[in-house]
Each structure stands twice: as structure tokens, then as C-alpha cells.
Design a protein around this motif. Structure first.
Motif, PDB file in Angstrom:
ATOM      1  N   LYS A 206       0.820  -1.219   0.000  1.00 39.63           N
ATOM      2  CA  LYS A 206       0.000   0.000   0.000  1.00 39.63           C
ATOM      3  C   LYS A 206       0.854   1.269   0.000  1.00 39.63           C
ATOM      4  CE  LYS A 206      -3.805  -2.111   2.606  1.00 39.63           C
ATOM      5  NZ  LYS A 206      -4.559  -2.062   3.896  1.00 39.63           N
ATOM      6  N   HIS A 207       2.037   1.174   0.624  1.00 40.65           N
ATOM      7  CA  HIS A 207       2.889   2.354   0.786  1.00 40.65           C
ATOM      8  C   HIS A 207       4.324   2.031   0.342  1.00 40.65           C
ATOM      9  CE1 HIS A 207      -0.373   3.958   3.278  1.00 40.65           C
ATOM     10  NE2 HIS A 207      -0.369   2.797   3.913  1.00 40.65           N
ATOM     11  N   PRO A 208       4.537   1.905  -0.955  1.00 49.80           N
ATOM     12  CA  PRO A 208       5.896   1.557  -1.428  1.00 49.80           C
ATOM     13  C   PRO A 208       6.927   2.648  -1.179  1.00 49.80           C
ATOM     14  CG  PRO A 208       4.451   2.062  -3.279  1.00 49.80           C
ATOM     15  CD  PRO A 208       3.577   2.004  -2.071  1.00 49.80           C
ATOM     16  N   THR A 209       6.461   3.892  -1.027  1.00 48.87           N
ATOM     17  CA  THR A 209       7.386   4.997  -0.790  1.00 48.87           C
ATOM     18  C   THR A 209       6.915   5.832   0.404  1.00 48.87           C
ATOM     19  OG1 THR A 209       6.205   6.516  -2.267  1.00 48.87           O
ATOM     20  CG2 THR A 209       7.942   5.153  -3.238  1.00 48.87           C
ATOM     21  N   ASP A 210       7.839   6.640   0.932  1.00 39.41           N
ATOM     22  CA  ASP A 210       7.459   7.547   2.016  1.00 39.41           C
ATOM     23  C   ASP A 210       6.879   8.830   1.425  1.00 39.41           C
ATOM     24  OD1 ASP A 210       9.593   9.084   1.119  1.00 39.41           O
ATOM     25  OD2 ASP A 210      10.836   8.765   2.889  1.00 39.41           O
ATOM     26  N   LYS A 215      11.882   5.112  -1.383  1.00 37.26           N
ATOM     27  CA  LYS A 215      11.370   3.751  -1.199  1.00 37.26           C
ATOM     28  C   LYS A 215      11.386   3.336   0.267  1.00 37.26           C
ATOM     29  CE  LYS A 215      12.358   1.669  -5.709  1.00 37.26           C
ATOM     30  NZ  LYS A 215      13.073   0.557  -6.409  1.00 37.26           N
ATOM     31  N   ASN A 216      10.254   2.822   0.748  1.00 34.69           N
ATOM     32  CA  ASN A 216      10.239   2.197   2.070  1.00 34.69           C
ATOM     33  C   ASN A 216      10.946   0.847   1.999  1.00 34.69           C
ATOM     34  OD1 ASN A 216       8.887   4.132   3.660  1.00 34.69           O
ATOM     35  ND2 ASN A 216       6.905   3.507   2.813  1.00 34.69           N
ATOM     36  N   ILE A 217      11.491   0.417   3.113  1.00 35.45           N
ATOM     37  CA  ILE A 217      12.277  -0.823   3.178  1.00 35.45           C
ATOM     38  C   ILE A 217      11.573  -1.786   4.124  1.00 35.45           C
ATOM     39  CG2 ILE A 217      14.497  -1.819   3.851  1.00 35.45           C
ATOM     40  CD1 ILE A 217      15.702   1.017   3.348  1.00 35.45           C
ATOM     41  N   GLY A 218      11.305  -2.981   3.640  1.00 42.03           N
ATOM     42  CA  GLY A 218      10.603  -3.950   4.483  1.00 42.03           C
ATOM     43  C   GLY A 218      11.406  -4.341   5.705  1.00 42.03           C
ATOM     44  N   LEU A 219      12.617  -4.839   5.473  1.00 43.33           N
ATOM     45  CA  LEU A 219      13.496  -5.325   6.545  1.00 43.33           C
ATOM     46  C   LEU A 219      14.934  -5.082   6.133  1.00 43.33           C
ATOM     47  CD1 LEU A 219      14.165  -7.145   9.104  1.00 43.33           C
ATOM     48  CD2 LEU A 219      14.029  -9.111   7.548  1.00 43.33           C
ATOM     49  N   GLN A 327       6.832   5.946  13.803  1.00 42.20           N
ATOM     50  CA  GLN A 327       7.842   5.228  13.028  1.00 42.20           C
ATOM     51  C   GLN A 327       8.923   4.611  13.922  1.00 42.20           C
ATOM     52  OE1 GLN A 327       7.590   8.894  10.414  1.00 42.20           O
ATOM     53  NE2 GLN A 327       8.672   7.510   9.024  1.00 42.20           N
ATOM     54  N   THR A 328       8.670   4.650  15.243  1.00 45.32           N
ATOM     55  CA  THR A 328       9.520   3.895  16.172  1.00 45.32           C
ATOM     56  C   THR A 328       8.934   2.497  16.331  1.00 45.32           C
ATOM     57  OG1 THR A 328       8.331   4.764  18.110  1.00 45.32           O
ATOM     58  CG2 THR A 328      10.261   5.997  17.357  1.00 45.32           C
ATOM     59  N   TYR A 329       9.565   1.679  17.184  1.00 43.46           N
ATOM     60  CA  TYR A 329       9.310   0.239  17.094  1.00 43.46           C
ATOM     61  C   TYR A 329       8.751  -0.393  18.374  1.00 43.46           C
ATOM     62  CZ  TYR A 329      12.176   0.806  12.928  1.00 43.46           C
ATOM     63  OH  TYR A 329      12.665   1.220  11.721  1.00 43.46           O
TER      64      TYR A 329
END
Length: 565
Positions: A206-210, A215-219, A327-329
Motif C-alpha cells: 500500500k505504501h511503497p514509498t514515504d 522507497k520504504n524498506i521492508g526489513l 515510526q519507532t518500534y
């Protein structure tokens, strides 16, 4: 082996004799110079600079010019001229052992044996007895666990990496997901690697980029140099084993296995291979430097992590400073399948092991041990954990608290606050109490208690915890009492003689493993099994079984030392 023990015994006895001569040499009267008397020097109010080397980094070290450091110097008369390892710390300690050039204080972790073998560190037994009442009190009957080995019961290091009587409140390892990711997924159960994978994939679809088009990074993984251990350790964490370094320990027989040889761990690395294949694993995971890894995390683009909190904490703090709390964990007890338990809270007990040694060439051993002893005192423990009263905390109705405005300042300023205050810098410079332990006033020694921990949670974090119907992340994890006793403690901190076959072969296994794991993970899925089979065969050819047998004997000897069994 016996020959080396005899050599070590001679050198250690010589070093102890020299130290004893130092300590009593001035007691005869006017013939001795007060300048060379360590006892008189120790009571001198003028500060002394002691050199110090640590195998671990210290991101916020400020040359003891922070608030806490200045008080420590005022109380002890000691300033540390510190050096922290860059690159391979083992190589640095090996050079020390070869040249005989060592600092006054050394935190050599598992490489301590290299220095013991050549007589470069002191037996601290008598120094503790005569000059370290706080260390002695804190260790109590656990002091046997600080002894070097069954054959050599000397104490060469003050334990610093294992907390006394700790009840952990926060998971160290585990899997992490951004709060925004689990929120969008509706806060589902995150219990297996498949659960972890699904929420990342769904969000990334749904959100490939910020918001800036990046690009957002999965892991992404941090495999830079020794941080490779953070990648490989998850093989045992996800398959029900505790952290025993490179070995899996049978808790009944104390036989050990190089943990990568467990069939179940093969499946964890196969899963990483799968994550790479479907594009969820950062392609740069095994080639990026740590600063690149941290930069990605600090950008807010990394949706999931499999990394200890102490490693990515600096980057997470940057996110907090920018107000990017979603965006923290959060921390999740992920394993390969539900047949396994996450072992983050499987207690090892106080296991001695890694710590700070005083070198045989230390300019003032008494002042050095008194410095370490102050840090172990109640006053010292409160100082290093809480900071300065009136600035970093206040006492209200008899309770130490961090006022909301101070906590807000800590969150906003992040690492700059830590560097100025010294908070988080000195905790592993001496033996210390763990989380959940109270001092003589009824307050906790550390700020990691349930009440204060809750006060540090951001709104997105509180929302996530409430959605899972828990107060703290640890509530999602299996509890301590669900696991059997680990009589050998955490065996990764057993120091071996440098010439022992387990040490020699261990270096070979590490080279093989650090080559093969990235190769297997980044390969095409159809190539994974062949690469893994070749990896196992290479280990066997290199002598892995001989290494296991040798290391296992040290584990069994530790149990005999601690329990007399």
C-alpha cells in the motif's frame, strides 16, 4: 594445556608478588617514597588519569566531561583516558598480548584469556577483599562465578555485563515493527515469522514509498563486521534456544553443538532467503556499514527490524527527536512457529564472565579498584542510572521520578542529552544491580521499573500496547518461570586460553560461517539447500566436532566450579 596452565600460574604469581611488593613496600617507614605508594596515592585528592580500553563501542563517551563523569571524578579522583574498539576488537587485544603494551583498565570480554595467558592482568581477589567492600557486598556468594576457571580460581575481571539479581523488564533482542505498520494491519497477533512477514508485505504493497517519494524498506539487517552476530544469533532465538553465543547447550548433559548445525536453524535462514527472494529484505543488508544501517532506520523508512535495541537505539532516538513516534518500534516474540518459545526472558542467572580487568602494569591498582568499587556503591549506582538530582530527576514524596518536562527534553534532545548528562554511559564500568531491584530507600536502582517505564512510552506506543491488552512489551513474551534453570549461565562469556583448540577452531568456523550465511541468504531459493549442505560439510571438514568437544569441557567445568558437581 597443562604446560600453559603452569606458565600462567608462574606469571600470575609473579605479577601478584610485584603488586604485593607495591602495596607493602612503603609500610616500613621513611625509606620509601610516598610518590610510589599506591595506598597513599589512592587517598591523594589530586585526580589520576587511568587509561582504559573496551572492546565495546560507546557512542556518547564525552571524556568524563558530562555531568555524571565530573561527579565520578570528584568522588574517586579518577579520570579515564578511554579507547573503544574500532574494527575487530579481538585483533587489538591480540596485539596487546603480543607486545605487552596494555592500558591500566581493560574490558576484553571473551579475549581476556589472551591477556591472562601472558600475565598481563592482575588477580583481583585480594584487592577486592581489602579495598572493594561494595563489590564484595554486591557479589556476595556469587563471587565464585567471577573466578576464571576450575583450574585457576583467580578473579581477573570485575563482572560488568551480567546484572546482579535482575528481573528484566524489556526485551533485548526479538523482532521489531513500526507502530504505524501494526496499526494499519489492525494490531494482529505477531507470533511467527509468517505473521511478521505478512504485516510488512501488506503495508509495503500500500505504501511503497514515504511522503518524499523515497522507497520504504521492508526489513534491513546490520551485518557490519562483528555485528554479523546480531544476524546469526536469530537462528537460535527463533528456534527456542537461549543466547549461548555460538553454541547450543544441552541443559542436562552440558554437551554443546555449534548452533548452526541444528536442523531447525536451517529453516530460519531459509526464511531470510525467502524474504530476499520476494523483495522484502534490503539487498544491501550484508554489504552496508553500520552508519548506513542507522541512517536508514533514522529516516523512518524501515518497517521491520531484527536487531537488538541497543544497536538501533541511536537511530530510534533520532526519530523521537523529530516527533516521528509512529515510526519507532514495538517488540514482538517472533519464532519460526508456535512450537517454539521466544527465549528473551530465559534467565541465565548471574554468570560473571565479561568484565573489567586491571593490568599488571596499572599505575595505581588500589585507586583503580576503589574507582570500580565506588561505581558499585549505592551512591554510585544511583548516580550512573539516574543522573544528577534536580537536573535529571527529582525526589517527590520519597520517590525518585523523572518530571514530564525532563522526559520530554530527553526525548527531544536525544543523544545530545545523553552525551551532556552521561546517562547510559557508565552502567557497564562495574558490577551493577539489575532492573527491578530496590535500594535502601525503597526506590529502584534503575529507571527500568514498570512505573517509570510506562512514563517513557509515546502515544503510538501506548496505543499499540493497549490494543494488545498489555502494559509492557515483556507481557507479550514467555515469562522467566516458564524455562528451566541454566546451570552453566550464558556460556558465551567463558574465557578460554588462547592456545586452546576450541579457540583456534572457533576462528575457522567463524570465517566459514560469515562467508556462507550471506551466500545462502542472498542466493536463489533453488540454490539454498546445496549451499547449506556444502556449508555443513565444510564445518565438519574444518573440525567442528573437535571444537564442540573441547568447548563442552569448559562448560562442564564451569558447572563443577559453581555447584561442585
Amino acid at each position: 594445556m597443562l604446560k600453559m596452565q603452569s606458565k600462567r600460574g608462574f606469571i600470575t604469581a609473579l605479577a601478584s608478588t610485584l603488586l604485593f611488593s607495591q602495596l607493602i613496600g612503603c609500610s616500613g617507614g621513611a625509606k620509601s617514597s610516598e610518590k610510589n605508594d599506591p595506598i597513599n596515592n589512592a587517598s591523594d585528592s589530586s585526580p589520576i588519569t587511568l587509561t582504559y580500553f573496551s572492546e565495546d563501542p560507546s557512542a556518547n563517551w564525552n571524556n568524563m566531561q558530562d555531568r555524571i563523569g565530573k561527579v565520578i571524578t570528584e568522588k574517586t579522583g579518577v579520570i579515564l583516558d578511554a579507547e573503544f574498539a574500532v574494527g575487530d576488537p579481538t585483533q587489538k587485544v591480540s596485539i596487546m598480548a603480543a607486545t605487552g603494551e596494555v592500558p591500566d583498565l581493560i574490558a576484553a570480554k571473551a579475549d581476556l584469556g589472551k591477556l591472562v595467558d601472558v600475565g598481563l592482568v592482575l588477580d583481583l581477589t585480594n584487592l577486592i577483599e581489602e579495598h572493594a567492600p561494595n563489590i564484595k557486598k554486591m557479589l556476595g556468594d556469587k563471587i565464585v562465578r567471577a573466578q576464571y576457571s576450575l583450574e585457576d580460581p583467580s578473579i581477573y575481571a570485575i563482572p560488568t555485563w551480567s546484572s546482579v539479581d535482575e528481573r528484566k523488564l524489556k526485551p533485548d533482542y526479538g523482532f521489531q515493527l513500526q507502530h504505524r505498520v501494526v496499526k494499519e494491519a489492525g494490531y494482529p497477533e505477531i507470533r511467527t515469522v509468517e505473521d511478521f512477514e505478512k504485516v510488512i508485505k501488506d503495508y509495503l504493497d500500500k505504501h511503497p514509498t514515504d511522503e518524499n517519494g523515497n522507497k520504504n524498506i521492508g526489513l534491513t539487517l546490520n551485518a557490519d563486521d562483528w555485528h554479523m552476530y546480531q544476524v546469526t544469533n536469530m537462528g537460535f532465538f527463533t528456534t527456542g534456544a537461549p543466547d549461548d553465543g555460538e553454541y547450543y547447550v544441552d541443559q542436562e548433559t552440558f554437551d554443546v553443538t555449534y548452533h548452526f548445525r541444528r536442523p531447525e536453524e536451517r529453516e530460519y535462514f531459509r526464511w531470510l532467503n525467502h524474504m530476499n527472494d520476494i523483495g522484502l529484505l534490503d539487498k544491501e543488508s550484508f554489504v552496508q556499514k553500520r552508519d548506513q544501517f542507522l541512517s536508514k532506520v533514522a529516516s523512518g523508512r524501515v518497517l521491520g527490524l531484527i536487531d537488538p535495541a541497543w544497536d538501533y537505539g541511536e537511530a530510534q532516538q533520532a526519530l523521537k527527536s523529530e516527533g516521528k513516534y509512529d515510526q519507532t518500534y514495538g517488540h514482538y516474540p517472533v519464532t519460526m512457529s508456535k512450537e517454539y518459545k521466544d527465549t528473551s526472558f530465559w534467565p541465565a542467572g548471574f554468570d560473571g564472565g565479561y568484565g573489567i580487568a586491571i593490568s599488571s602494569s596499572c599505575k595505581d591498582p588500589v585507586k583503580a579498584i576503589k574507582f570500580l568499587d565506588y561505581l558499585a556503591s549505592e551512591e554510585g549506582q544511583i548516580l550512573i542510572n539516574w543522573g544528577i538530582e534536580g537536573i535529571d530527576y527529582i525526589v517527590q514524596d520519597g520517590k525518585r521520578i523523572v518530571p514530564p518536562e525532563v522526559q520530554e527534553k530527553m526525548d527531544k534532545e536525544g543523544n545530545s542529552y545523553l552525551k551532556e548528562s552521561g546517562l547510559g554511559t557508565y552502567w557497564n564500568l562495574s558490577v551493577h544491580y539489575g532492573d527491578g531491584i530496590k535500594d535502601s530507600t525503597g526506590n529502584y536502582f534503575t529507571k527500568n521499573n514498570e512505573e517509570l517505564l510506562a512514563a517513557t512510552y509515546s502515544e503510538p506506543e501506548k496505543e499499540a500496547l493497549a490494543a494488545y491488552n498489555v502494559q509492557h512489551w515483556r507481557d507479550l513474551f514467555p515469562k522467566e518461570e516458564e524455562f528451566p534453570e541454566r546451570k552453566a549461565g550464558a556460556v558465551y562469556n567463558i574465557s578460554l586460553p588462547s592456545d586452546n583448540i576450541a579457540n583456534i577452531l572457533g576462528a575457522k568456523m567463524k570465517d566459514i560461517t560469515w562467508k556462507r550465511i550471506p551466500e545462502a541468504v542472498m542466493a536463489k531459493p533453488e540454490e539454498f539447500d546445496k549451499i547449506w549442505d556444502d556449508y555443513m560439510a565444510e564445518l565438519e571438514k574444518a573440525g567442528v566436532e573437535e571444537m564442540e568437544e573441547a568447548y563442552g569441557q569448559f562448560v562442564k567445568n564451569r558447572v563443577k566450579l559453581w555447584y561442585g558437581e
